[in-house]
Design an enzyme around this catalytic site. Structure first.
Site, PDB file in Angstrom:
ATOM      1  N   GLU A 495       1.434  11.389   4.635  1.00  0.00           N
ATOM      2  CA  GLU A 495       0.684  10.825   3.472  1.00  0.00           C
ATOM      3  C   GLU A 495      -0.443  12.213   3.406  1.00  0.00           C
ATOM      4  O   GLU A 495      -0.995  12.208   2.322  1.00  0.00           O
ATOM      5  CB  GLU A 495      -0.169   9.547   3.797  1.00  0.00           C
ATOM      6  CG  GLU A 495       0.561   8.397   3.515  1.00  0.00           C
ATOM      7  CD  GLU A 495       1.582   8.260   2.418  1.00  0.00           C
ATOM      8  OE1 GLU A 495       1.308   8.930   1.340  1.00  0.00           O
ATOM      9  OE2 GLU A 495       2.710   7.789   2.650  1.00  0.00           O
ATOM     10  N   HIS A 498       0.641  14.776   1.056  1.00  0.00           N
ATOM     11  CA  HIS A 498       0.441  14.465  -0.123  1.00  0.00           C
ATOM     12  C   HIS A 498      -1.187  14.998  -0.367  1.00  0.00           C
ATOM     13  O   HIS A 498      -1.378  15.715  -1.364  1.00  0.00           O
ATOM     14  CB  HIS A 498       0.561  13.069  -0.578  1.00  0.00           C
ATOM     15  CG  HIS A 498       1.904  12.786  -0.655  1.00  0.00           C
ATOM     16  ND1 HIS A 498       2.882  13.230  -1.314  1.00  0.00           N
ATOM     17  CD2 HIS A 498       2.497  11.845   0.036  1.00  0.00           C
ATOM     18  CE1 HIS A 498       4.061  12.700  -1.455  1.00  0.00           C
ATOM     19  NE2 HIS A 498       3.938  11.657  -0.330  1.00  0.00           N
ATOM     20  N   HIS A 626       9.258   0.217  -4.799  1.00  0.00           N
ATOM     21  CA  HIS A 626       9.592   1.510  -5.312  1.00  0.00           C
ATOM     22  C   HIS A 626       9.975   1.490  -6.400  1.00  0.00           C
ATOM     23  O   HIS A 626       9.143   2.438  -7.374  1.00  0.00           O
ATOM     24  CB  HIS A 626      10.222   2.306  -4.422  1.00  0.00           C
ATOM     25  CG  HIS A 626       9.657   3.014  -3.053  1.00  0.00           C
ATOM     26  ND1 HIS A 626       9.455   2.211  -1.724  1.00  0.00           N
ATOM     27  CD2 HIS A 626       8.897   4.174  -2.872  1.00  0.00           C
ATOM     28  CE1 HIS A 626       8.737   2.973  -1.038  1.00  0.00           C
ATOM     29  NE2 HIS A 626       8.535   4.053  -1.623  1.00  0.00           N
ATOM     30  N   GLY A 631       6.596   3.997  -9.162  1.00  0.00           N
ATOM     31  CA  GLY A 631       7.141   5.103 -10.060  1.00  0.00           C
ATOM     32  C   GLY A 631       8.492   5.570  -9.972  1.00  0.00           C
ATOM     33  O   GLY A 631       8.829   6.480 -10.403  1.00  0.00           O
TER      34      GLY A 631
HETATM   35 ZN    ZN Z   1       5.416  10.187   0.321  1.00  0.00          ZN
END
Ligand code: ZN
Length: 709
Positions: A495, A498, A626, A631
């Site tokens: 994470e 990202h 998911h 998305g």
């Molecule tokens: Zn990811």
């Protein structure tokens, strides 16, 4: 004049959201006001643009792109706050307000996406694009495609059908996700007998006893202390930090079967049944794709991705499937042999899905003498964060520190704000970290989301990016920090990857800053790239210190972790391929006339993409959020697609040698300057090439996953 103080926090539209002041009531009170204002602004913008078009004037970027961004950003900001709260502080009040306002949000989105005046203005801008730079052209091209796929070119009767299905789809996804949350929350199992907890490490029993206590259970036989780790009772739930350890360590096969079946059948019956919702979602998506002129939803999805078409995706998946299948079959055989050696004859004879994690753990311990659970004391959250931040300092020349802005409002006490500084001390970004699982009110899984996006407006005012990093890891207990499993460490690194792309962006156009405008199948590149560092010697040895004694992780344990890196990776790869293919075919081939249910189609795909077919109770699709609530529809393959990129990117560091600090720094800088800084401003192929000096190759991934022969 409106007094600034009178603007309710939920409509602030910029800056850090005031979470302390935003209440569920505000959603119903103020979101309709916002929508009204946005509609008014859109109408007046359309008028201005229409006049310009009628007078044959050239339309500039600032005439159309800037104002539509301002309108869109006000909506994103306010609705982003609502969606965020809905995910991390879920309550029935919040849910009600969310679903009550959602239709208006969709309606506005449809009006915006289908505005012919805006579309024509964009075309006009596109035709006079000589003054635009490459980033602007990419943003514009993407915007035109988005509008096309929002139905701007449809006639009014088709628009009506399209819009009502958009409404319905949003509602269905929301219901899907709530059903999964409720089904997870509603199930629990109270254990009271010693034979029911055999094999479970004491740390896990502590958690189960605490859950029992939180649920109001008394100690057994009137014990005055209440539930204790040694004597119980113990409460097991389907939350990941509760479910995973049980299925991995419990010696009690019967109980493993019960809890496994409960887990894989979540949201598949009674009031929370998602089966019907799945069919409805698939039908509506196909219908929308067809209205827009595509053959199916998969084609629609792939038009905006890095992969050219279904064929190209299937080719990669097949390459990986074939390599993984051989390895996975061997792994299964090894598990059976392990069962035999350990006197688990029933498991050996008739291995079942609820045996896999348990036997894998046994085999892992035999093969590598590695007890992952015993490593937790070396990974307390504060140390792990420290190690992660030090790594980022080395690779990307940034400093991450707990924010000194102490008055920042938070949505929960678990949350901490961190600030990110460049090497010269300039502040460049911040992020909130909300690390622990809160079963009843927080959605499962882990994710990064955008709070604020980098933006330099026409007056030169700069907005710095802020990210939300949400995990669901083991919470701390009295006097003990959150002791993380190695997987939880990997998730945090993922994470954070990202987050890095969001925070280290240099793009000043918010439409292409950070993860914006990045093709969906390239978006997992920085996140999966960061996971690789969890097994880098200096990273792990720098952070793994025993939370009580400060003792470093023994060399031996590190070596075991490293050498077990590809353990069971055949089955793990196959699992991802199975999900990716199922998603692709559900959205590309399934329809009501096919005569089989989505679940039956999944079972057909399982024949060649699993080594242990799904059992009757396995209704995995019913909790596949998911693709039905997130998305990833016709895009689950993105994980594997981007893993090709991330493994190949990481191999650039391996090739020079991870211990060669100076070269690593140099390569880290190049990674920051390309992948992390350029975000969606250039095509992903181009950015990858700028980093690696050549196009991506799947060799590194196959090697990393141990699927090579
Ligand atoms: Zn990811």
């Amino acid at each position: 004049m409106v007094n600034k103080k009178e603007i309710p926090s939920i409509l602030a539209g910029k800056g850090i959201p005031n979470y302390q002041e935003i209440k569920p009531d505000d959603i119903n009170n103020y979101i309709p006001i916002l929508i009204k204002e946005l509609n008014r602004d859109l109408t007046s913008l359309e008028k201005e643009l229409e006049e310009k078009i009628n007078q044959n004037l050239v339309i500039s970027w600032d005439d159309v792109m800037t104002p539509i961004h301002i309108i869109g950003e006000r909506l994103r900001w306010s609705w982003g706050v609502v969606s965020h709260l809905n995910a991390v502080c879920n309550s029935s009040e919040l849910r009600d307000s969310y679903s009550k306002q959602q239709p208006e949000i969709i309606r506005f989105g449809n009006r915006f996406g289908q505005s012919e005046v805006i579309y024509n203005s964009l075309v006009n801008l596109c035709n006079n694009s000589k003054n635009l730079n490459k980033t602007q052209i990419r943003i514009l091209t993407k915007e035109l495609l988005t509008m096309k796929n929002s139905g701007v070119g449809l006639n009014s009767s088709k628009k009506d059908i399209f819009n009502s299905s958009s409404q319905k789809l949003a509602e269905l996804s929301n219901n899907f996700s709530n059903n999964v949350l409720d089904a997870t929350k509603n199930w629990s199992l109270l254990l009271t007998k010693p034979e029911e907890i055999e094999g479970l490490p004491i740390r896990i029993l502590e958690n189960y006893a605490r859950s029992a206590k939180d649920a109001g259970e008394k100690g057994l036989n009137g014990e005055s202390t209440g539930p204790t780790p040694e004597k119980g009772p113990w409460l097991i739930s389907l939350d990941t930090p509760s479910y995973i350890p049980f299925i991995t360590y419990s010696k009690n096969r019967q109980l493993r079967e019960i809890i496994y079946k409960a887990y894989v059948s979540r949201a598949s019956d009674g009031l929370l049944d998602n089966k019907k919702i799945i069919e409805e979602i698939l039908c509506l998506r196909t219908k929308q794709a067809k209205i827009l002129g595509y053959k199916n939803w998969t084609d629609l999805s792939l038009e905006s991705k890095m992969a050219k078409d279904t064929k190209e995706v299937e080719q990669l998946l097949e390459e990986l499937r074939a390599a993984a299948m051989v390895v996975a079959k061997n792994e299964l055989r090894e598990l059976k042999e392990c069962a035999l050696r350990n006197g688990a004859s029933k498991e050996a004879e008739n291995i079942a899905p609820w045996d896999i994690s348990y036997l894998s753990e046994k085999l892992r311990q035999e093969k590598y003498d590695l007890d992952k659970e015993a490593l937790r004391p070396w990974f307390p959250l504060p140390q792990v964060l420290n190690g992660l931040f030090k790594l980022c300092e080395k690779l990307f020349n940034i400093k991450v520190v707990a924010s000194k802005k102490l008055d920042i409002p938070k949505w929960h006490n678990d949350v901490t704000l961190f600030d990110v500084f460049d090497q010269d001390g300039t502040e460049i970004a911040s992020f909130y970290l909300d690390p622990y699982s809160r079963s009843a009110t927080k959605r499962g899984g882990a994710w990064m989301d955008e709070c604020l996006i980098r933006n330099k407006d026409s007056k030169g005012n700069l907005t710095l990016p802020i990210a939300y990093l949400i995990c669901n890891q083991t919470p701390p207990t009295e006097g003990k920090p959150s002791l993380m499993s190695f997987e939880e460490v990997e998730t945090l690194f993922h994470e954070f990857g990202h987050g890095l792309q969001h925070m280290l962006t240099k793009v000043n156009y918010p439409q292409a800053a950070g993860i914006n405008n990045v093709e969906w199948d390239a978006v997992e590149l920085p996140s999966q790239f960061m996971e690789n560092w969890c097994l880098d010697r200096s990273t792990i040895m720098g952070m793994a210190k025993h939370w009580q004694t400060g003792e470093e992780l023994p060399e031996e344990e590190f070596n075991k972790l490293r050498s077990s890196r590809t353990f069971n990776s055949g089955m793990a790869t196959l699992r991802q391929i199975h999900f990716a293919l199922t998603d692709l075919k559900l959205h590309g081939e399934w329809n009501e006339d096919l005569g089989i249910s989505p679940d039956q189609l999944r079972r057909k795909i399982a024949e060649s993409s699993t080594v242990l077919p799904p059992i009757k109770e396995d209704q995995f699709l019913c909790s596949f959020s998911h693709i039905f609530a997130g998305g990833y529809s016709a895009g689950y393959y993105s994980y594997k697609w981007a893993e090709v990129l991330s493994a190949d990117a990481f191999s650039a560091f391996e090739e020079i040698g991870l211990e060669k600090t100076e070269l690593v720094k140099e390569t880290g800088k190049r990674f920051r300057d390309t992948v992390l800084s350029m975000g969606g401003s250039r095509p992903p192929q181009e950015i990858f090439k700028a980093f690696r000096g050549r196009p991506p190759s799947s060799k590194a991934l196959i090697k990393h996953s141990g699927l090579e022969f």
